[in-house]
Design an enzyme around this catalytic site. Sequence first.
Site, PDB file in Angstrom:
ATOM      1  N   GLY A  51      11.867  -4.464   6.075  1.00 43.74           N
ATOM      2  CA  GLY A  51      10.151  -3.767   6.052  1.00 43.74           C
ATOM      3  C   GLY A  51       9.985  -3.698   4.278  1.00 43.74           C
ATOM      4  N   ASP A  97      -6.028   1.418   6.655  1.00 43.60           N
ATOM      5  CA  ASP A  97      -6.992   0.195   7.378  1.00 43.60           C
ATOM      6  C   ASP A  97      -7.511   0.028   8.253  1.00 43.60           C
ATOM      7  OD1 ASP A  97      -4.419   1.329   9.448  1.00 43.60           O
ATOM      8  OD2 ASP A  97      -4.229  -0.955  10.095  1.00 43.60           O
ATOM      9  N   PRO A 115      11.172   0.050   8.430  1.00 45.57           N
ATOM     10  CA  PRO A 115      12.953  -0.444   8.954  1.00 45.57           C
ATOM     11  C   PRO A 115      12.853  -1.254   8.240  1.00 45.57           C
ATOM     12  CG  PRO A 115      10.757  -1.557   9.855  1.00 45.57           C
ATOM     13  CD  PRO A 115      10.323  -0.098   9.765  1.00 45.57           C
ATOM     14  N   VAL A 135       0.587  -1.575  -0.282  1.00 45.63           N
ATOM     15  CA  VAL A 135      -0.280   0.424  -0.010  1.00 45.63           C
ATOM     16  C   VAL A 135       0.756   1.386  -0.144  1.00 45.63           C
ATOM     17  CG1 VAL A 135      -1.582   1.243   1.262  1.00 45.63           C
ATOM     18  CG2 VAL A 135      -1.950  -0.984   1.274  1.00 45.63           C
TER      19      VAL A 135
HETATM   20  C1  LIG Z   1      -9.059   3.071  -4.954  1.00 46.81           C
HETATM   21  C2  LIG Z   1      -7.624   3.368  -4.166  1.00 46.81           C
HETATM   22  C3  LIG Z   1      -7.042   3.452  -4.021  1.00 46.81           C
HETATM   23  C4  LIG Z   1      -5.448   3.717  -3.747  1.00 46.81           C
HETATM   24  O1  LIG Z   1      -5.975   2.929  -2.513  1.00 46.81           O
HETATM   25  O2  LIG Z   1      -4.557   4.503  -3.868  1.00 46.81           O
HETATM   26  C5  LIG Z   1      -7.992   1.915  -2.673  1.00 46.81           C
HETATM   27  N1  LIG Z   1      -8.336   0.604  -3.200  1.00 46.81           N
HETATM   28  C6  LIG Z   1      -7.856   0.717  -3.848  1.00 46.81           C
HETATM   29  C7  LIG Z   1      -7.569  -1.198  -3.891  1.00 46.81           C
HETATM   30  C8  LIG Z   1      -8.205  -1.880  -3.651  1.00 46.81           C
HETATM   31  N2  LIG Z   1      -8.102  -1.653  -1.571  1.00 46.81           N
HETATM   32  C9  LIG Z   1      -8.667  -2.896  -1.144  1.00 46.81           C
HETATM   33  C10 LIG Z   1      -8.272  -3.942  -2.043  1.00 46.81           C
HETATM   34  C11 LIG Z   1      -8.799  -5.655  -1.915  1.00 46.81           C
HETATM   35  C12 LIG Z   1      -9.750  -5.582  -2.137  1.00 46.81           C
HETATM   36  C13 LIG Z   1     -10.937  -5.284  -1.430  1.00 46.81           C
HETATM   37  O3  LIG Z   1     -10.845  -5.258  -0.638  1.00 46.81           O
HETATM   38  O4  LIG Z   1     -11.803  -4.612  -1.879  1.00 46.81           O
HETATM   39  C14 LIG Z   1      -8.293  -3.050  -3.293  1.00 46.81           C
HETATM   40  C15 LIG Z   1      -8.235  -3.880  -4.660  1.00 46.81           C
HETATM   41  C16 LIG Z   1      -6.784  -4.051  -5.484  1.00 46.81           C
HETATM   42  O5  LIG Z   1      -6.065  -4.940  -4.785  1.00 46.81           O
HETATM   43  O6  LIG Z   1      -7.081  -5.226  -6.233  1.00 46.81           O
HETATM   44  C17 LIG Z   1      -8.099  -3.164   0.336  1.00 46.81           C
HETATM   45  C18 LIG Z   1      -8.796  -2.159   1.213  1.00 46.81           C
HETATM   46  N3  LIG Z   1      -8.895  -1.270   0.832  1.00 46.81           N
HETATM   47  C19 LIG Z   1      -9.432  -0.550   2.012  1.00 46.81           C
HETATM   48  C20 LIG Z   1      -9.438  -1.260   2.955  1.00 46.81           C
HETATM   49  C21 LIG Z   1      -9.652  -1.035   5.021  1.00 46.81           C
HETATM   50  C22 LIG Z   1     -11.445  -1.386   4.635  1.00 46.81           C
HETATM   51  O7  LIG Z   1     -12.780  -1.201   3.710  1.00 46.81           O
HETATM   52  O8  LIG Z   1     -11.848  -1.838   5.403  1.00 46.81           O
HETATM   53  C23 LIG Z   1      -9.041  -2.468   2.406  1.00 46.81           C
HETATM   54  C24 LIG Z   1      -9.546  -3.550   2.756  1.00 46.81           C
HETATM   55  C25 LIG Z   1      -8.103  -4.291   3.741  1.00 46.81           C
HETATM   56  C26 LIG Z   1      -8.649  -5.863   4.254  1.00 46.81           C
HETATM   57  O9  LIG Z   1      -9.873  -6.132   3.976  1.00 46.81           O
HETATM   58  O10 LIG Z   1      -7.907  -6.192   5.638  1.00 46.81           O
HETATM   59  C27 LIG Z   1      -9.661   1.195   2.059  1.00 46.81           C
HETATM   60  C28 LIG Z   1     -10.078   2.349   1.604  1.00 46.81           C
HETATM   61  N4  LIG Z   1      -9.200   1.740   0.005  1.00 46.81           N
HETATM   62  C29 LIG Z   1      -9.132   2.840  -0.690  1.00 46.81           C
HETATM   63  C30 LIG Z   1      -8.963   3.385  -2.320  1.00 46.81           C
HETATM   64  C31 LIG Z   1     -10.180   3.961  -0.266  1.00 46.81           C
HETATM   65  C32 LIG Z   1     -11.543   3.680  -0.234  1.00 46.81           C
HETATM   66  C33 LIG Z   1     -12.171   4.702  -2.280  1.00 46.81           C
HETATM   67  C34 LIG Z   1     -13.031   3.766  -2.680  1.00 46.81           C
HETATM   68  O11 LIG Z   1     -13.775   3.477  -1.621  1.00 46.81           O
HETATM   69  O12 LIG Z   1     -13.628   4.174  -4.049  1.00 46.81           O
HETATM   70  C35 LIG Z   1      -9.731   3.444   1.163  1.00 46.81           C
HETATM   71  C36 LIG Z   1     -11.753   3.238   2.099  1.00 46.81           C
HETATM   72  C37 LIG Z   1      -9.471   4.392   1.748  1.00 46.81           C
HETATM   73  C38 LIG Z   1      -7.510   4.838   1.183  1.00 46.81           C
HETATM   74  O13 LIG Z   1      -6.803   3.696   1.805  1.00 46.81           O
HETATM   75  O14 LIG Z   1      -7.731   5.500   1.031  1.00 46.81           O
HETATM   76  C39 LIG Z   1      -6.921   1.640  -4.761  1.00 46.81           C
HETATM   77  C40 LIG Z   1      -6.983   0.935  -5.961  1.00 46.81           C
HETATM   78  C41 LIG Z   1      -5.936   1.691  -6.850  1.00 46.81           C
HETATM   79  C42 LIG Z   1      -6.152   1.612  -8.852  1.00 46.81           C
HETATM   80  O15 LIG Z   1      -6.305   0.361  -8.948  1.00 46.81           O
HETATM   81  O16 LIG Z   1      -6.359   2.990  -8.937  1.00 46.81           O
HETATM   82  N1  LIG Z   2      -6.197   1.221   1.671  1.00 44.10           N
HETATM   83  C1  LIG Z   2      -5.742   0.049   1.124  1.00 44.10           C
HETATM   84  O1  LIG Z   2      -5.998   0.352  -0.896  1.00 44.10           O
HETATM   85  C2  LIG Z   2      -5.683  -0.996   1.452  1.00 44.10           C
HETATM   86  C3  LIG Z   2      -5.062  -2.187   0.577  1.00 44.10           C
HETATM   87  C4  LIG Z   2      -5.072  -3.090   0.703  1.00 44.10           C
HETATM   88  C5  LIG Z   2      -4.473  -3.582   2.295  1.00 44.10           C
HETATM   89  N2  LIG Z   2      -5.190  -2.783   3.313  1.00 44.10           N
HETATM   90  C6  LIG Z   2      -5.224  -2.700   4.363  1.00 44.10           C
HETATM   91  O2  LIG Z   2      -2.962  -2.192   5.071  1.00 44.10           O
HETATM   92  C7  LIG Z   2      -2.492  -2.442   5.581  1.00 44.10           C
HETATM   93  C8  LIG Z   2      -1.145  -2.406   4.742  1.00 44.10           C
HETATM   94  O3  LIG Z   2      -1.138  -2.808   3.744  1.00 44.10           O
HETATM   95  P1  LIG Z   2       0.135  -3.507   3.249  1.00 44.10           P
HETATM   96  O4  LIG Z   2      -0.061  -4.286   1.835  1.00 44.10           O
HETATM   97  O5  LIG Z   2       1.232  -2.640   2.570  1.00 44.10           O
HETATM   98  O6  LIG Z   2       1.134  -4.546   3.764  1.00 44.10           O
HETATM   99  P2  LIG Z   2       2.576  -5.009   3.685  1.00 44.10           P
HETATM  100  O7  LIG Z   2       2.141  -6.021   5.064  1.00 44.10           O
HETATM  101  O8  LIG Z   2       2.993  -5.229   2.532  1.00 44.10           O
HETATM  102  O9  LIG Z   2       2.868  -3.683   4.472  1.00 44.10           O
HETATM  103  C9  LIG Z   2       2.901  -3.610   6.192  1.00 44.10           C
HETATM  104  C10 LIG Z   2       4.526  -2.930   6.303  1.00 44.10           C
HETATM  105  O10 LIG Z   2       4.364  -1.391   7.520  1.00 44.10           O
HETATM  106  C11 LIG Z   2       5.614  -1.911   8.412  1.00 44.10           C
HETATM  107  N3  LIG Z   2       5.305  -1.424   9.093  1.00 44.10           N
HETATM  108  C12 LIG Z   2       5.050  -1.968  10.668  1.00 44.10           C
HETATM  109  N4  LIG Z   2       4.701  -0.969  12.117  1.00 44.10           N
HETATM  110  C13 LIG Z   2       5.589  -0.052  11.461  1.00 44.10           C
HETATM  111  C14 LIG Z   2       5.675   0.953  11.914  1.00 44.10           C
HETATM  112  N5  LIG Z   2       5.140   0.393  13.687  1.00 44.10           N
HETATM  113  N6  LIG Z   2       6.493   1.791  11.591  1.00 44.10           N
HETATM  114  C15 LIG Z   2       6.972   1.774  10.611  1.00 44.10           C
HETATM  115  N7  LIG Z   2       6.328   0.783   9.608  1.00 44.10           N
HETATM  116  C16 LIG Z   2       5.847   0.031   9.867  1.00 44.10           C
HETATM  117  C17 LIG Z   2       6.280  -2.822   7.422  1.00 44.10           C
HETATM  118  O11 LIG Z   2       7.817  -3.451   8.027  1.00 44.10           O
HETATM  119  C18 LIG Z   2       5.706  -3.399   6.137  1.00 44.10           C
HETATM  120  O12 LIG Z   2       6.438  -2.394   5.260  1.00 44.10           O
HETATM  121  C19 LIG Z   2      -2.897  -3.264   5.833  1.00 44.10           C
HETATM  122  O13 LIG Z   2      -3.033  -3.408   7.564  1.00 44.10           O
HETATM  123  C20 LIG Z   2      -4.296  -4.103   5.125  1.00 44.10           C
HETATM  124  O14 LIG Z   2      -5.278  -4.855   6.102  1.00 44.10           O
HETATM  125  C21 LIG Z   2      -5.338  -1.780   3.017  1.00 44.10           C
END
Ligand SMILES: C[C@@]1(CC(=O)O)C2=NC(=C\c3[nH]c(c(CCC(=O)O)c3CC(=O)O)Cc3[nH]c(c(CC(=O)O)c3CCC(=O)O)/C=C3\N/C(=C\2)[C@@H](CCC(=O)O)[C@]3(C)CC(=O)O)/[C@H]1CCC(=O)O
Ligand SMILES: NC(=O)c1ccc[n+]([C@@H]2O[C@H](COP(=O)([O-])OP(=O)(O)OC[C@H]3O[C@@H](n4cnc5c(N)ncnc54)[C@H](O)[C@@H]3O)[C@@H](O)[C@H]2O)c1
Length: 498
Positions: free
Chosen positions: A57, A118, A54, A34
Site C-alpha cells: 500500500g 476522510d 502494508p 495523504v
Molecule cells: C490544507 C490541507 C492541509 C493538509 O492536508 O496537510 C488540507 N487539505 C489539503 C488539500 C486538499 N484536500 C482535498 C483536496 C482536493 C480538492 C478539494 O476537495 O477541495 C485538496 C487540494 C489538493 O489536493 O490540491 C480534499 C479533501 N480534504 C478534506 C476532505 C474531506 C472532506 O472535506 O470531506 C477532502 C475531500 C476528499 C474527497 O472528496 O474524497 C479535508 C481536510 N483537508 C484539510 C486540509 C482540512 C481542512 C483545511 C482547510 O479547510 O483549510 C480537512 C478538513 C481535514 C484535514 O485533512 O486536516 C491540504 C493543503 C496542503 C497544502 O497544499 O498546503
Molecule cells: N484530508 C485531505 O486533505 C484529503 C485529501 C485527499 C483525500 N482525502 C481522503 O483521505 C483518504 C486517503 O487518501 P489518499 O489519497 O492518501 O489515498 P490512497 O489510496 O493513496 O491511500 C490509501 C492508503 O491507505 C492504506 N490502507 C487502507 N486500509 C488500511 C488499514 N486498515 N490500515 C493501514 N493502511 C490502510 C492503503 O494501503 C493505502 O496506502 C481518502 O479517503 C480520501 O478521500 C483526504
Amino acid sequence: MSSENYAQIRKGGSLLLAWRIENKRVLIVGGGNVAAGRIVKTLEADANVTVVCPDDGLNDEVRYRINQNQVHNWINRNFEECDLENVDMVLTAIDDHVRSREIYYMCKARKIPVNVADVPSLCDFYFMAEHRDGPLQIGISSNGQAPKLATMIRQRVADALPENIGMAISKVGNLRQKLRDIDSDYESSKKRMGWMIRVCKEWSLNELANLDDKMTDLLLSFYSKDEVPSFNSIVKVARSTEDVNKDEEKRARSRIILVGAGPGDPSLLTIKAMTLLSQADLILSDRLVPAAILEYAKGEVRFASAKSGSEKTCSSDVSQDELLNWALEALEAGKLVVRLKVGDPFLFGRGGEEVLFFKKRGWDVEVVPGISSSLSAPLAAHIPVTHRGISDQVLITTGQGTKGRMPEIPEYNPMRTTVVLMAVGKAKNLSELLLDRAYPSDLPAMFVENGHRPNEKIVRATVGDLGEIVERENVVSPATLVIGRAVDALLIDEEQQG
Ligand SMILES: C[C@@]1(CC(=O)O)C2=NC(=C\c3[nH]c(c(CCC(=O)O)c3CC(=O)O)Cc3[nH]c(c(CC(=O)O)c3CCC(=O)O)/C=C3\N/C(=C\2)[C@@H](CCC(=O)O)[C@]3(C)CC(=O)O)/[C@H]1CCC(=O)O
Ligand SMILES: NC(=O)c1ccc[n+]([C@@H]2O[C@H](COP(=O)([O-])OP(=O)(O)OC[C@H]3O[C@@H](n4cnc5c(N)ncnc54)[C@H](O)[C@@H]3O)[C@@H](O)[C@H]2O)c1
C-alpha cells in the site's frame, strides 16, 4: 464599558495553535498520498513518527521516507488496535471509511487526539495549508470549507512576503536570546520587551535579516541605555573594526627584510637568506645577483631597472626610488618583501639608507647579513687578510667615493691589508693616491674579479701599476682589490714548506 473597544466574538472557528509535538509519538495510518503529506508535516515538527501500512500500500514517497530512515518506525501490515499503545496523536489517511471511523472511536476511548482525513467531523484538529521559511510558519485554514482555496491562498501569501523574512525572524530570535542572557531579570521584562519592539519597528526587515553576530553584539551594547541606534550607524562601527582587523591581518604578514646575497655562489647564501627567498611574496633584487641564487625565489622577482645611463648624476637614484616604492606598495598589500642585495646589505650596500626610508614610513626593517666580497674575494685568491707577523688590521674602503671623489686613505702601515671595493674604474687614480700615502710602489696587489662565481678571474699587480694592469689584463667590475704583504702571505709559506 463600551462594546466597540473589544473584538467581536465570531463563532464557529477552530483554535489556531502552533502545536509542539517534538519527540511525541505520532501514528500515521495509511501509506498513500495523504499519509505522505502528514509524514512531512509531523517530521518537520520533530515528532517521533510511526507508519502502519502494508508494503503493497506504500506510495513512492512514503516508501522513500521509510527507506531513508526518516520515519522512525514502520509497521508492515494493516492497522490493529494495539498500535495505539503509548501513542500521543493519530492521523488516519486510509481509503476505508468504515475502518477510519472505528479507529476514531478507539482513539476517543483512549483520549488520543485524532485527525481522520476522510471525515472532517471526526477530526479533533484540522491541518492547514502551510508556508515555512526558517522559523516562520504560516498556516491557512478554511476550517474544512475549501482546502483547495486554502492551498491557493497559501501560495499568494508566500508570494507577497519579503524575500528574507525567515532570516529576519532568525536574527531577531538570536537577538532576543542574547538579550535574555544579558538581562535575565524577571523585573526587566518591560524594559526588554519595549526595547525589542523598538528594534523590530525601527529597523526594516532587510536590516534585521542582515544582522551578523558582531552587529548583534554592538546593537545589544545599547540596551543598557535603552537606546536603539540606526542600522547604518551599527554597520559603520562594525565595518571599521572589521577593517582594523583586516589591516592587522595584513600587517601580520607584511615584513620587509634586507637580505645579503653574498658574493654570488648560491652555496655561500645563509640558510636564513635561502629560507626567506623561498617564503617571500616579492623579491626586489639588485641586477648583480646571479640567476643561480634567484632560482630559490618562489614569489615575484623584480629588479631595479638598470642604470638609465642618462647624464643625471643621480640616475641610479631614480631606479632606487622605484624599487622602494614597489616595496611599500607590496607591504601595504600585506606581502612579505625581501630586498636582496649582493654581499652584505650594510657594507657599501646602501642598506642603511633603505632602513631609514622604511622606518620613516612606519616599517621596521630586518637585516640578514651576507658574506661581503671584501672578505670573501681575498679568500678566493688565497689571501689571508690578517696573518700573524704580516698583517694585524684590515682597511675596507671603496675605490669610488660619493660623487666620484677618491676615498680618504691613511698613511701606509706595513701591518695593514687594504681591501678596495669597486676598484676598477679609478685604478690609476688609486695607484697615485696610495703612492702619495707612502705605499711602496712594489707592494703586492691582487684584483679578484667575480670572486666565487664561475667566471672568477684573479690578476696580480703592484701598487705602482694598478692602472696599467687593469687595462692590459682587461679587469672589469665587479672586482675587489687586495693590497698589502698579506697578498703573498701563503705563497711565502708554501715556499718555506717546500
Ligand atoms: C490544507 C490541507 C492541509 C493538509 O492536508 O496537510 C488540507 N487539505 C489539503 C488539500 C486538499 N484536500 C482535498 C483536496 C482536493 C480538492 C478539494 O476537495 O477541495 C485538496 C487540494 C489538493 O489536493 O490540491 C480534499 C479533501 N480534504 C478534506 C476532505 C474531506 C472532506 O472535506 O470531506 C477532502 C475531500 C476528499 C474527497 O472528496 O474524497 C479535508 C481536510 N483537508 C484539510 C486540509 C482540512 C481542512 C483545511 C482547510 O479547510 O483549510 C480537512 C478538513 C481535514 C484535514 O485533512 O486536516 C491540504 C493543503 C496542503 C497544502 O497544499 O498546503
Ligand atoms: N484530508 C485531505 O486533505 C484529503 C485529501 C485527499 C483525500 N482525502 C481522503 O483521505 C483518504 C486517503 O487518501 P489518499 O489519497 O492518501 O489515498 P490512497 O489510496 O493513496 O491511500 C490509501 C492508503 O491507505 C492504506 N490502507 C487502507 N486500509 C488500511 C488499514 N486498515 N490500515 C493501514 N493502511 C490502510 C492503503 O494501503 C493505502 O496506502 C481518502 O479517503 C480520501 O478521500 C483526504
